[in-house]
Design a protein around this motif. Structure first.
Motif, PDB file in Angstrom:
ATOM      1  N   TYR A 178      52.008  38.412   4.101  1.00 48.38           N
ATOM      2  CA  TYR A 178      52.692  39.706   4.035  1.00 48.38           C
ATOM      3  C   TYR A 178      51.761  40.826   4.476  1.00 48.38           C
ATOM      4  O   TYR A 178      50.838  41.211   3.748  1.00 48.38           O
ATOM      5  CB  TYR A 178      53.198  39.968   2.609  1.00 48.38           C
ATOM      6  N   TYR A 182      58.372  41.929   6.179  1.00 45.32           N
ATOM      7  CA  TYR A 182      59.275  41.142   7.014  1.00 45.32           C
ATOM      8  C   TYR A 182      60.486  41.994   7.379  1.00 45.32           C
ATOM      9  O   TYR A 182      61.072  42.635   6.504  1.00 45.32           O
ATOM     10  CB  TYR A 182      59.721  39.882   6.264  1.00 45.32           C
ATOM     11  N   PHE A 238      52.109  33.659   8.755  1.00 42.13           N
ATOM     12  CA  PHE A 238      53.369  33.021   9.138  1.00 42.13           C
ATOM     13  C   PHE A 238      53.092  32.023  10.261  1.00 42.13           C
ATOM     14  O   PHE A 238      52.159  32.195  11.052  1.00 42.13           O
ATOM     15  CB  PHE A 238      54.356  34.104   9.587  1.00 42.13           C
ATOM     16  N   LEU A 256      60.595  34.358  14.065  1.00 41.00           N
ATOM     17  CA  LEU A 256      59.854  35.575  13.733  1.00 41.00           C
ATOM     18  C   LEU A 256      58.400  35.419  14.183  1.00 41.00           C
ATOM     19  O   LEU A 256      57.865  34.311  14.182  1.00 41.00           O
ATOM     20  CB  LEU A 256      59.914  35.773  12.215  1.00 41.00           C
ATOM     21  N   ASN A 258      54.248  36.734  14.073  1.00 45.38           N
ATOM     22  CA  ASN A 258      53.172  37.497  13.425  1.00 45.38           C
ATOM     23  C   ASN A 258      52.861  38.780  14.181  1.00 45.38           C
ATOM     24  O   ASN A 258      52.842  39.871  13.617  1.00 45.38           O
ATOM     25  CB  ASN A 258      51.882  36.659  13.378  1.00 45.38           C
ATOM     26  N   ASP A 261      56.343  41.167  14.865  1.00 48.14           N
ATOM     27  CA  ASP A 261      57.223  41.538  13.760  1.00 48.14           C
ATOM     28  C   ASP A 261      56.485  41.910  12.479  1.00 48.14           C
ATOM     29  O   ASP A 261      56.986  42.696  11.684  1.00 48.14           O
ATOM     30  CB  ASP A 261      58.197  40.391  13.465  1.00 48.14           C
ATOM     31  N   LEU A 262      55.316  41.298  12.254  1.00 45.64           N
ATOM     32  CA  LEU A 262      54.525  41.598  11.052  1.00 45.64           C
ATOM     33  C   LEU A 262      53.273  42.402  11.395  1.00 45.64           C
ATOM     34  O   LEU A 262      52.549  42.825  10.502  1.00 45.64           O
ATOM     35  CB  LEU A 262      54.125  40.304  10.340  1.00 45.64           C
TER      36      LEU A 262
END
Length: 485
Positions: A178, A182, A238, A256, A258, A261-262
């Protein structure tokens, strides 16, 4: 249930064999101190039998603490109410360190860096960072997130980590997947004001968010290394870095990402040496239509070899699906076979510990009877320390009132890099080649300077060999002792 069969398999001498024990799922809520300790003791005993040599224990799920802290409040995931101390009093982190070390396991303290409140938490303690500094967090999908753009948040998290590392004898500090939250459809991260006023000349919003996280990862690594240089800093991102449609070097996946998106540029951290190990969460099955396990383990093996690479494994999903090449078996044998083929894969971390302990799909049995049957030392990290300690001194077998004991003395060492912390004891039959590269010959990895010999009649001859291990498990030369048992 599809059950894999037991078959002989070569064992590596060095391998990270970890398991995550999390609290954020509420598995300990409502438990008394005694019940939680007995639950954890049982899990550790079973994992030890399975061959596990490292535990990653969640101690900070939402800017709170499952340990004694003067900075953050006690976690509600421990006591049911944030800020309320456990009663009878105990310190779960300190207790877990002692329990793991007693069993020959490493303990890595796992924190969530940015999350300040989970969806299910309704009340924050007065001394919680979001209560004291609401301007430093933002709301997103029912959570509160510490704004990664703010210097004071980076400093705050690093102060928390420095406090943990300084006061506790942990072997590693671990953060999960995290970073920026997300993405949720219809919601946007409220950081446009910060981007307009503190962009550092960066014109792309994604690049700026990645820059913020990069600053934090580098600062956190420096904080740990400065406080206790032997404490390993690990990240569990992730399972997809980027898809091929986003980058030529991306994996042939469609999930998704890394990077995009993160805002977690994991490869940059690896290649710059800002983390000491990486555990991508490759939780999907072999044959998954958009995130195939084989595709992903091969991708990480190819691109992420700059630091020790361990694979995050979903225990339940692994035993849920059949092996496409052998429908009479679940996927554990096929996945372990892939591990052995990957030159840069140095270990496994199980998601999550309880699933292995419960032996779903015979997973735990397969570990203890096959894949993790023999003991394993930790993978080497020469970038932290690559020099072996001196060998043990004065190795001798002595009769005592407690039986026949093999004794030795610690070698001389002046600092953490050359002091012996543990010892490895090997045993060989008469006429057998004394090869300490064979992990099947390890009978003990211990902090003691003695080993009780299994004396019977004195008619069988054995050769024992003892080596020293330092903090980073660099191994000394061996000292031989022949005995008759």
């Amino acid at each position: 249930m599809l059950i894999a069969t037991i078959a002989a398999v070569a064992q590596p001498k060095r391998e990270f064999r970890g398991a995550w024990i999390q609290c954020v799922n509420g598995q300990f809520l409502g438990m008394s101190t005694e019940k939680m300790q007995s639950t954890l003791s049982y899990q550790l005993d079973e994992l030890q039998k399975d061959g596990c040599n490292a535990i990653i224990f969640q101690v900070r799920p939402e800017c709170d603490a499952l340990y004694q802290s003067s900075i953050e409040p006690w976690s509600r995931f421990l006591t049911g109410q944030q800020g309320k101390a456990p009663s009878p009093y105990w310190d779960p982190l300190q207790w877990m360190i002692e329990q793991c070390h007693r069993r020959g396991m490493e303990l890595h303290a796992w924190i969530n860096p940015y999350r300040a409140k989970t969806k299910t938490t309704s009340q924050l303690a007065a001394n919680h960072v979001a209560s004291q500094h609401p301007e430093r967090v933002f709301s997103y999908d029912g959570q509160l997130i510490m704004n990664p753009a703010l210097d004071e948040n980076r400093n705050y998290i690093c102060n928390v980590v420095e406090d943990i590392v300084k006061r506790y004898d942990i072997d590693g500090l671990h953060i999960d997947d995290y970073f920026y939250p997300y993405p949720v459809a219809g919601q946007s991260i409220p950081d446009k004001k910060e981007f307009s006023t503190m962009s550092n000349g960066i014109t792309d919003l994604g690049d700026w968010r990645r820059y913020n996280v990069n600053l934090f990862i580098r600062q956190l690594h420096e904080t740990i290394a400065k406080t206790k240089p032997w404490v390993k800093f690990g990240v569990s991102p992730f399972g997809i870095y980027r898809n091929k449609q986003s980058s030529r070097m991306g994996s042939n996946t469609k999930g998704l990402q890394n990077y995009d998106d993160l805002y977690a540029d994991v490869l940059l951290w690896i290649n710059n040496g800002w983390i000491d190990y990486c555990v991508p969460q490759i939780y999907w099955q072999i044959g998954h239509p958009t995130a195939d396990y084989t595709t992903l383990i091969e991708w990480w093996n190819h691109y992420a070899g700059g630091r020790p690479l361990y694979i995050g494994e979903d225990v339940e999903r692994t035993v849920k699906y059949p092996d496409p090449s052998n429908v009479n078996s679940h996927q554990l044998p096929a996945k372990m076979n892939l591990h052995m083929q990957m030159r840069n894969v140095k270990g496994t971390v199980l998601w999550y510990a309880k699933a292995a302990v419960d032996n779903v799909g015979n997973y735990g049995t397969l570990l203890r009877e096959q894949y993790w049957k023999t003991p394993a030392l930790q993978p080497l990290m020469p970038f932290i320390d690559g020099k072996a300690p001196k060998k043990p001194r004065k190795v001798k077998a002595v009769w005592t009132s407690d039986g026949y004991i093999l004794f030795w003395t610690a070698p001389k060492g002046h600092n953490w890099k050359d002091k012996a912390e543990k010892y490895v004891v090997y045993r060989f039959e008469k006429g057998e080649k004394c090869d300490i590269d064979n992990p099947a010959k390890i009978i003990a990895i211990t902090t003691d300077t003695f080993y009780k010999l299994p004396y019977e009649s004195g008619k069988r001859k054995y050769t024992y060999m003892v080596t020293s291990l330092d903090r980073m498990q660099n191994e000394s030369k061996a000292v031989k002792k022949k005995v008759s048992l």
